[in-house]
Design a protein around this motif. Structure first.
Motif, PDB file in Angstrom:
ATOM      1  N   GLU A  90       0.824  -1.202   0.000  1.00 54.94           N
ATOM      2  CA  GLU A  90       0.000   0.000   0.000  1.00 54.94           C
ATOM      3  C   GLU A  90       0.868   1.266   0.000  1.00 54.94           C
ATOM      4  N   THR A  91       1.971   1.236   0.726  1.00 55.28           N
ATOM      5  CA  THR A  91       2.885   2.379   0.758  1.00 55.28           C
ATOM      6  C   THR A  91       3.557   2.561  -0.592  1.00 55.28           C
ATOM      7  N   GLN A  92       3.970   1.462  -1.220  1.00 61.37           N
ATOM      8  CA  GLN A  92       4.563   1.544  -2.558  1.00 61.37           C
ATOM      9  C   GLN A  92       3.572   2.147  -3.546  1.00 61.37           C
ATOM     10  N   ALA A  93       2.337   1.701  -3.497  1.00 60.79           N
ATOM     11  CA  ALA A  93       1.308   2.220  -4.407  1.00 60.79           C
ATOM     12  C   ALA A  93       1.096   3.716  -4.185  1.00 60.79           C
ATOM     13  N   PHE A  94       1.128   4.159  -2.942  1.00 58.79           N
ATOM     14  CA  PHE A  94       0.966   5.576  -2.627  1.00 58.79           C
ATOM     15  C   PHE A  94       2.117   6.398  -3.219  1.00 58.79           C
TER      16      PHE A  94
ATOM     17  N   THR B  21       2.772  15.600  11.225  1.00 59.61           N
ATOM     18  CA  THR B  21       3.338  15.532  12.577  1.00 59.61           C
ATOM     19  C   THR B  21       2.446  14.758  13.534  1.00 59.61           C
ATOM     20  N   ASN B  22       1.156  14.693  13.258  1.00 59.44           N
ATOM     21  CA  ASN B  22       0.232  14.018  14.170  1.00 59.44           C
ATOM     22  C   ASN B  22      -0.055  12.572  13.771  1.00 59.44           C
ATOM     23  N   ALA B  23       0.638  12.037  12.758  1.00 59.16           N
ATOM     24  CA  ALA B  23       0.335  10.676  12.293  1.00 59.16           C
ATOM     25  C   ALA B  23       1.621   9.892  12.071  1.00 59.16           C
ATOM     26  N   ALA B  24       1.911   8.949  12.975  1.00 66.27           N
ATOM     27  CA  ALA B  24       3.091   8.097  12.821  1.00 66.27           C
ATOM     28  C   ALA B  24       2.815   6.961  11.853  1.00 66.27           C
ATOM     29  N   ASN B  25       1.582   6.851  11.392  1.00 67.69           N
ATOM     30  CA  ASN B  25       1.251   5.758  10.477  1.00 67.69           C
ATOM     31  C   ASN B  25       0.671   6.277   9.174  1.00 67.69           C
ATOM     32  N   GLY B  26       1.087   7.473   8.760  1.00 61.22           N
ATOM     33  CA  GLY B  26       0.501   8.001   7.541  1.00 61.22           C
ATOM     34  C   GLY B  26       1.440   8.892   6.746  1.00 61.22           C
ATOM     35  N   LEU B  27       1.053   9.143   5.506  1.00 55.89           N
ATOM     36  CA  LEU B  27       1.751  10.053   4.607  1.00 55.89           C
ATOM     37  C   LEU B  27       0.718  10.926   3.911  1.00 55.89           C
ATOM     38  N   LEU B  28       1.160  12.085   3.461  1.00 54.24           N
ATOM     39  CA  LEU B  28       0.293  13.025   2.754  1.00 54.24           C
ATOM     40  C   LEU B  28       1.010  13.480   1.495  1.00 54.24           C
ATOM     41  N   ALA B  29       0.323  13.447   0.367  1.00 60.22           N
ATOM     42  CA  ALA B  29       0.853  13.969  -0.892  1.00 60.22           C
ATOM     43  C   ALA B  29       0.066  15.216  -1.252  1.00 60.22           C
ATOM     44  N   CYS B  30       0.790  16.261  -1.673  1.00 63.00           N
ATOM     45  CA  CYS B  30       0.130  17.517  -2.027  1.00 63.00           C
ATOM     46  C   CYS B  30       0.895  18.209  -3.148  1.00 63.00           C
TER      47      CYS B  30
ATOM     48  N   LEU C 172      -2.367   8.682   2.955  1.00 67.76           N
ATOM     49  CA  LEU C 172      -2.202   7.257   3.253  1.00 67.76           C
ATOM     50  C   LEU C 172      -2.233   7.101   4.761  1.00 67.76           C
ATOM     51  N   SER C 173      -3.072   6.215   5.245  1.00 65.05           N
ATOM     52  CA  SER C 173      -3.143   5.930   6.671  1.00 65.05           C
ATOM     53  C   SER C 173      -3.192   4.422   6.859  1.00 65.05           C
ATOM     54  N   LEU C 174      -2.234   3.892   7.615  1.00 61.73           N
ATOM     55  CA  LEU C 174      -2.152   2.452   7.828  1.00 61.73           C
ATOM     56  C   LEU C 174      -2.552   2.107   9.250  1.00 61.73           C
ATOM     57  N   ARG C 175      -3.261   1.014   9.414  1.00 61.54           N
ATOM     58  CA  ARG C 175      -3.608   0.519  10.749  1.00 61.54           C
ATOM     59  C   ARG C 175      -2.651  -0.595  11.127  1.00 61.54           C
ATOM     60  N   GLY C 176      -2.141  -0.530  12.342  1.00 58.84           N
ATOM     61  CA  GLY C 176      -1.280  -1.591  12.835  1.00 58.84           C
ATOM     62  C   GLY C 176       0.147  -1.526  12.340  1.00 58.84           C
ATOM     63  N   SER C 177       0.492  -0.523  11.553  1.00 60.99           N
ATOM     64  CA  SER C 177       1.855  -0.354  11.045  1.00 60.99           C
ATOM     65  C   SER C 177       2.263   1.094  11.255  1.00 60.99           C
ATOM     66  N   SER C 178       3.562   1.315  11.354  1.00 66.07           N
ATOM     67  CA  SER C 178       4.053   2.680  11.456  1.00 66.07           C
ATOM     68  C   SER C 178       4.955   2.977  10.270  1.00 66.07           C
TER      69      SER C 178
END
Length: 152
Positions: A41-45, A66-75, A94-100
């Motif tokens: 999922e991270t590769q696809a993002f 800064t508030n999400a250790a399990n996510g990325l933002l593209a802009c 991108l927001s992942l559950r159970g992964s950082s």
């Protein structure tokens, strides 16, 4: 003497022991599958962010909020600083559950794809799920390579 049709304590213990063994092998396998899904999922993002930069013919930044250790933002990165500033339109989150996730850009702050799909600096994104860690190593050309163990 006639015996009833019930289950003996010994039979019950054997069944419970067998179920315990099955769970012992299933749980690590399920964690590995969750990790593999998080890496994919991270590769696809990251590929989506690169494709958007090429399609739009402009800079696209990928940051870790800064508030999400399990996510990325593209802009869209209108000012070219490698950050998602107020007023710059977000493309996808991108927001992942159970992964950082841990975004580690190279020399310049932020991760930024240009209109040719190239990066401003090499970078890596480390995906961690339980005891599993995989680094996604990004070359200057935008190519993504997987590296088990979290190192490039």
């Amino acid at each position: 003497m006639h015996r009833g049709g019930g289950v003996t304590l010994l039979e019950l213990l054997v069944v419970l022991a067998l179920l315990g063994l099955l769970l012992l092998f299933y749980i690590p396998s399920a964690e590995a599958q969750r990790h593999r899904a998080a890496v994919s999922e991270t590769q696809a993002f990251l590929r989506m962010a690169r494709t958007e930069a090429i399609r739009r013919g402009s800079l696209v930044a990928v940051v870790q909020p800064t508030n999400a250790a399990n996510g990325l933002l593209a802009c869209m990165d209108a000012n070219g600083n490698g950050a998602c500033d107020p007023g710059e339109s977000p493309i996808q989150t991108l927001s992942l559950r159970g992964s950082s996730l841990e975004l580690r850009p190279g020399f310049h702050p932020g991760l930024r794809f240009n209109a040719l799909g190239q990066l401003n600096t090499g970078a890596r994104v480390v995906v961690r799920t339980g005891k599993h860690a995989t680094a996604l190593c990004l070359a200057l050309t935008g190519r993504i390579r997987e590296s088990p163990g979290g190192r490039c």
